[in-house]
Design an enzyme around this catalytic site. Structure first.
Site, PDB file in Angstrom:
ATOM      1  N   ASP A  67      32.098  31.865 -32.336  1.00 48.48           N
ATOM      2  CA  ASP A  67      33.275  32.558 -31.809  1.00 48.48           C
ATOM      3  C   ASP A  67      32.849  33.692 -30.878  1.00 48.48           C
ATOM      4  OD1 ASP A  67      32.198  34.181 -33.756  1.00 48.48           O
ATOM      5  OD2 ASP A  67      34.015  34.379 -34.946  1.00 48.48           O
ATOM      6  N   ASN A 136      40.326  39.595 -44.421  1.00 47.95           N
ATOM      7  CA  ASN A 136      41.600  38.872 -44.518  1.00 47.95           C
ATOM      8  C   ASN A 136      41.381  37.386 -44.783  1.00 47.95           C
ATOM      9  OD1 ASN A 136      40.522  38.052 -42.124  1.00 47.95           O
ATOM     10  ND2 ASN A 136      42.244  38.668 -40.842  1.00 47.95           N
ATOM     11  N   HIS A 138      39.465  35.381 -42.940  1.00 46.38           N
ATOM     12  CA  HIS A 138      39.215  34.554 -41.751  1.00 46.38           C
ATOM     13  C   HIS A 138      37.794  33.999 -41.766  1.00 46.38           C
ATOM     14  CE1 HIS A 138      37.754  38.018 -38.840  1.00 46.38           C
ATOM     15  NE2 HIS A 138      36.782  37.609 -39.619  1.00 46.38           N
ATOM     16  N   GLU A 143      42.378  33.150 -38.034  1.00 47.28           N
ATOM     17  CA  GLU A 143      43.077  34.195 -38.775  1.00 47.28           C
ATOM     18  C   GLU A 143      44.132  33.565 -39.692  1.00 47.28           C
ATOM     19  OE1 GLU A 143      41.722  36.918 -38.529  1.00 47.28           O
ATOM     20  OE2 GLU A 143      41.552  37.740 -36.518  1.00 47.28           O
TER      21      GLU A 143
HETATM   22  C1  F6R Z   1      31.390  36.311 -36.834  1.00 47.53           C
HETATM   23  C2  F6R Z   1      32.594  35.769 -37.426  1.00 47.53           C
HETATM   24  C3  F6R Z   1      33.425  36.481 -38.426  1.00 47.53           C
HETATM   25  C4  F6R Z   1      32.596  37.174 -39.520  1.00 47.53           C
HETATM   26  C5  F6R Z   1      33.472  37.845 -40.549  1.00 47.53           C
HETATM   27  C6  F6R Z   1      32.661  38.649 -41.559  1.00 47.53           C
HETATM   28  O1  F6R Z   1      30.859  35.397 -35.892  1.00 47.53           O
HETATM   29  O2  F6R Z   1      32.949  34.702 -37.075  1.00 47.53           O
HETATM   30  O3  F6R Z   1      34.318  35.576 -39.000  1.00 47.53           O
HETATM   31  O4  F6R Z   1      31.762  36.222 -40.125  1.00 47.53           O
HETATM   32  O5  F6R Z   1      34.381  38.690 -39.937  1.00 47.53           O
HETATM   33  O6  F6R Z   1      32.026  39.689 -40.890  1.00 47.53           O
HETATM   34  P1  F6R Z   1      30.925  40.569 -41.610  1.00 47.53           P
HETATM   35  O7  F6R Z   1      29.808  39.643 -41.943  1.00 47.53           O
HETATM   36  O8  F6R Z   1      30.512  41.594 -40.578  1.00 47.53           O
HETATM   37  O9  F6R Z   1      31.566  41.155 -42.809  1.00 47.53           O
END
Ligand code: F6R
Length: 239
Positions: A67, A136, A138, A143
């Site tokens: 992403d 959340n 995701h 989302e």
């Molecule tokens: C990153 C991504 C996000 C993160 C998620 C958790 O490429 O796709 O979905 O994996 O937001 O983020 P952290 O690991 O920083 O808590």
């Protein structure tokens, strides 16, 4: 879904790195999709150490970006591209020809989506993906309200994601949209490694464990019995 619970984030990272090493060794030429974010970075560092010890050749695999924040590119500290380039692709010595990532700065994001889909199609499918989980629920930028669809998606970011984004950037950047592989695309992977560590993730971990296949918690849509492993540390599990 299998659960692997380790004592600490460091131990979880080691477990994920070991699984990645095994997979890449047994599947040369495989297409892999690795999340950015904070959670998996120690696993990637451990994997790079394994390569230094001659245990794995990471450039035998191909890599699809998961992403990107729309509007951001490598020069923005905290973009997915910058994180993955500086923490994995470059230190691991992955040839550019083996990597395809979204360009969040490109004017035509639909074109970015089509190019990613074509890259994945040219490799068959993503075979293994490592995913972090947002507060959340995701995964990537799928989302809670993101409509389900195939391929890659352009997404309005959730309020939670906008707020959390501040932790990645040096100075505040108002992010509104993301581009991401869809749940449908990720769900086609042969193997899915979900990761969650730290007490902050405890609540969402419980929701995922207690309510599989709920669109309000996107990660729960990937809790397949046969191919998903949930890597947790004790703080995230909270037991
Ligand atoms: C990153 C991504 C996000 C993160 C998620 C958790 O490429 O796709 O979905 O994996 O937001 O983020 P952290 O690991 O920083 O808590």
């Amino acid at each position: 879904m299998r659960k692997e619970v380790a004592k600490t984030h460091a131990e979880t990272s080691q477990q994920v790195a070991l699984r990645l090493k095994e997979f890449i060794n047994h599947n040369p030429g495989a297409l892999v999709c690795l999340a950015a974010g904070d959670t998996p970075l120690s696993a990637y560092a451990a994997l790079i150490e394994m390569q230094k010890n001659g245990e794995v050749d990471l450039s035998s695999a191909y890599y699809a970006g998961l992403d990107e924040w729309v509007g951001l590119g490598y020069e923005n500290k905290g973009s997915c591209r910058q994180v993955m380039e500086d923490h994995f692709y470059r230190p691991a010595g992955i040839p550019q020809a083996h990597i395809h990532v979204f360009d969040g700065k490109a004017a035509d994001q639909q074109e970015q989506a089509r190019e990613m889909e074509a890259f994945i199609a040219s490799h068959g499918e993503i075979q293994l993906t490592v995913l972090g989980i947002g507060l959340n629920g995701h995964v990537g930028f799928n989302e809670p309200q993101t409509p389900q669809a195939e391929g890659c998606l352009l997404v309005e970011l959730d309020e939670v994601t906008r707020q959390v984004s501040a932790k990645y950037f040096d100075t505040p950047i108002p992010v509104e949209k993301g581009i991401t592989l869809s749940l449908a695309q990720l769900g086609k992977a042969r193997e899915i490694l979900l990761m969650a560590t730290g007490a902050k993730k405890r609540e969402i971990v419980h929701r995922i464990l207690n309510a599989p296949f709920t669109p309000e918690v996107p990660a729960s849509m990937l809790t397949y019995e046969d191919k998903t492993t949930f890597y947790l540390d004790e703080a995230a599990l909270g037991e």
